[in-house]
Design a protein around this motif. Sequence first.
Motif, short mmCIF file in Angstrom:
data_model
loop_
_atom_site.label_atom_id
_atom_site.label_comp_id
_atom_site.label_asym_id
_atom_site.label_seq_id
_atom_site.Cartn_x
_atom_site.Cartn_y
_atom_site.Cartn_z
N GLY A 175 0.82 -1.21 0.00
CA GLY A 175 0.00 0.00 0.00
C GLY A 175 0.85 1.25 0.00
N GLY A 176 0.57 2.17 -0.93
CA GLY A 176 1.32 3.42 -1.01
C GLY A 176 0.70 4.35 -2.02
N VAL A 177 1.16 5.59 -2.01
CA VAL A 177 0.62 6.59 -2.94
C VAL A 177 1.71 7.14 -3.86
CG1 VAL A 177 -1.31 7.27 -1.46
CG2 VAL A 177 0.90 8.40 -1.18
N GLY A 178 2.87 6.51 -3.88
CA GLY A 178 3.92 6.93 -4.79
C GLY A 178 3.54 6.67 -6.23
N GLY A 179 4.04 7.48 -7.12
CA GLY A 179 3.73 7.30 -8.54
C GLY A 179 2.34 7.75 -8.93
N ALA A 180 1.70 8.56 -8.09
CA ALA A 180 0.35 9.04 -8.40
C ALA A 180 0.38 9.94 -9.63
CB ALA A 180 -0.22 9.79 -7.21
N SER A 181 -0.73 9.95 -10.33
CA SER A 181 -0.85 10.78 -11.52
C SER A 181 -2.26 11.36 -11.59
CB SER A 181 -0.57 9.96 -12.79
OG SER A 181 -1.58 8.98 -12.98
N TYR A 182 -2.40 12.39 -12.42
CA TYR A 182 -3.72 12.98 -12.60
C TYR A 182 -4.69 11.99 -13.26
CZ TYR A 182 -1.78 17.49 -11.24
OH TYR A 182 -1.18 18.51 -10.54
N ASP A 183 -4.15 11.10 -14.10
CA ASP A 183 -5.01 10.09 -14.73
C ASP A 183 -5.60 9.16 -13.67
OD1 ASP A 183 -4.55 11.09 -17.25
OD2 ASP A 183 -2.92 9.69 -17.70
N GLN A 184 -4.77 8.75 -12.69
CA GLN A 184 -5.29 7.93 -11.59
C GLN A 184 -6.40 8.64 -10.84
OE1 GLN A 184 -1.71 7.02 -9.30
NE2 GLN A 184 -2.11 4.84 -9.59
N LEU A 185 -6.15 9.90 -10.54
CA LEU A 185 -7.15 10.67 -9.81
C LEU A 185 -8.44 10.78 -10.61
CD1 LEU A 185 -4.89 13.52 -8.40
CD2 LEU A 185 -6.24 11.94 -7.03
N GLY A 186 -8.30 11.06 -11.89
CA GLY A 186 -9.49 11.19 -12.72
C GLY A 186 -10.31 9.91 -12.81
N SER A 187 -9.62 8.77 -12.81
CA SER A 187 -10.34 7.50 -12.93
C SER A 187 -11.04 7.10 -11.64
CB SER A 187 -9.37 6.39 -13.36
OG SER A 187 -8.39 6.16 -12.36
N VAL A 188 -10.47 7.48 -10.49
CA VAL A 188 -11.02 7.00 -9.23
C VAL A 188 -12.00 7.98 -8.59
CG1 VAL A 188 -9.32 7.96 -7.61
CG2 VAL A 188 -10.32 5.72 -7.15
N LEU A 189 -11.91 9.26 -8.93
CA LEU A 189 -12.76 10.25 -8.26
C LEU A 189 -14.26 10.01 -8.44
CD1 LEU A 189 -10.84 13.65 -8.69
CD2 LEU A 189 -11.31 12.39 -6.58
N PRO A 190 -14.75 9.61 -9.62
CA PRO A 190 -16.20 9.35 -9.72
C PRO A 190 -16.67 8.25 -8.76
CG PRO A 190 -15.23 9.55 -11.90
CD PRO A 190 -14.09 9.50 -10.94
N PHE A 191 -15.88 7.20 -8.61
CA PHE A 191 -16.26 6.12 -7.71
C PHE A 191 -16.21 6.58 -6.25
CE2 PHE A 191 -14.68 4.11 -11.55
CZ PHE A 191 -15.62 3.12 -11.78
N LEU A 192 -15.14 7.29 -5.90
CA LEU A 192 -15.05 7.80 -4.53
C LEU A 192 -16.16 8.80 -4.25
CD1 LEU A 192 -11.19 8.28 -4.07
CD2 LEU A 192 -12.62 6.41 -3.24
N GLY A 193 -16.47 9.63 -5.24
CA GLY A 193 -17.55 10.58 -5.06
C GLY A 193 -18.88 9.89 -4.78
N ALA A 194 -19.16 8.82 -5.54
CA ALA A 194 -20.39 8.07 -5.30
C ALA A 194 -20.38 7.45 -3.91
CB ALA A 194 -20.54 6.99 -6.37
N GLY A 195 -19.24 6.89 -3.49
CA GLY A 195 -19.15 6.31 -2.16
C GLY A 195 -19.34 7.33 -1.07
N PHE A 196 -18.76 8.52 -1.23
CA PHE A 196 -18.93 9.58 -0.24
C PHE A 196 -20.41 9.97 -0.12
CE2 PHE A 196 -14.33 10.72 -0.92
CZ PHE A 196 -13.95 10.54 0.41
N VAL A 197 -21.07 10.13 -1.23
CA VAL A 197 -22.48 10.54 -1.20
C VAL A 197 -23.33 9.49 -0.49
CG1 VAL A 197 -24.50 10.97 -2.64
CG2 VAL A 197 -22.31 12.02 -3.23
N ILE A 198 -23.13 8.22 -0.83
CA ILE A 198 -23.92 7.15 -0.21
C ILE A 198 -23.68 7.11 1.30
CG2 ILE A 198 -24.23 4.64 -0.08
CD1 ILE A 198 -23.48 4.55 -3.07
#
Length: 347
Positions: free
Chosen positions: A198-221
């Motif tokens: 587990g780690g956050v090294g090598g993060a990219s804007y593409d990763q953020l863009g792909s995961v944010l919709p799912f995390l957003g849905a989870g936060f709302v629920i």
Amino acid sequence: MSVTDTPVAPDAVLVRRPARVRVLWLLVLAAVLIAVMTASLAFGSRAVAWSDVWAALGGAEATLEEAAVAKRIPRALLAVVVGAALGLSGAVMQGVTRNPLADPGILGVNMGASLAVVTGIAHFGLASASGYIWTAMLGAALTAAFVYSVGSLGRGGPTPLKLALAGAAISAALASLVSAVVLPRNDISDTFRLWQIGGVGGASYDQLGSVLPFLGAGFVICLAAARALNSLALGDDLAAGLGERVALVRAGAALGAVVLCGASTAVAGPIVFVGLVVPHTCRLLVGVDHRWLLPFSALGGATLLTAADVLGRIVARPAEVDVGILTAIIGAPFFIHIVRRQKVRSL
């Protein structure tokens, strides 16, 4: 009608904190998060001056230092969103199960998501970011259901200690299976390391863009279930008497937690103990009202994970310690403390 026959508003029996105290802690926590995010941009294998940090935040990349800061921005943002997801999912899991030991790592949910992703990469050609996330969420959901089923066996049903023991045993078994999948594949072992530690090294804007919709849905629920979780804290019978559809509420909140766990594990691996430490600490600050506890847990999780990432880059410079290792070091003693408490049967 007796007092026991009169429905009580779920928020009426909660331990309250004055609103000004909650707002004060909110401001303090937000200030700490901003500070550790700034530190995340300034510290790493190459330390940079604060002037370079501000210049890079303005879009400058003319110097080597400014370019280094620009590369750290997506890493800091990923640590924030993953930490918030883990903190919030831990608080929801504890509320759904009324189990003070509930945590995505302890219950094996994150490791189940990791095994699903690793298996998909090694044997089914899984390659897309969205494929990682959907596969991780499926693995998280199946593992959560299996752990709950095992922990429910025997007398007393799903007690906190039984669930924790079942989760720990299943998590260890899943970790062994992850290693069994990884070891024969030396060609892609570096890729698999993320889903082992587990780690956050090598993060990219593409990763953020792909995961944010799912995390957003989870936060709302999860946030939408806050008031219903207050009712569940009173017990299933009283919650039903107050008009809550207990099974539906529990399933919906659990779904939100699984989405957050699966999506965060898909991009950062199985980071443990954030969902245990943060909700317990936030209860001391703002009480047990989930309408306050859930957003505070998200903010606290973001702060803890970002701070751990900064510390991991400082203690082993110019190398770094993965954030999953540091959260385990922080969380393991806390877990032992919670287990040893006398009142560990339920929240």
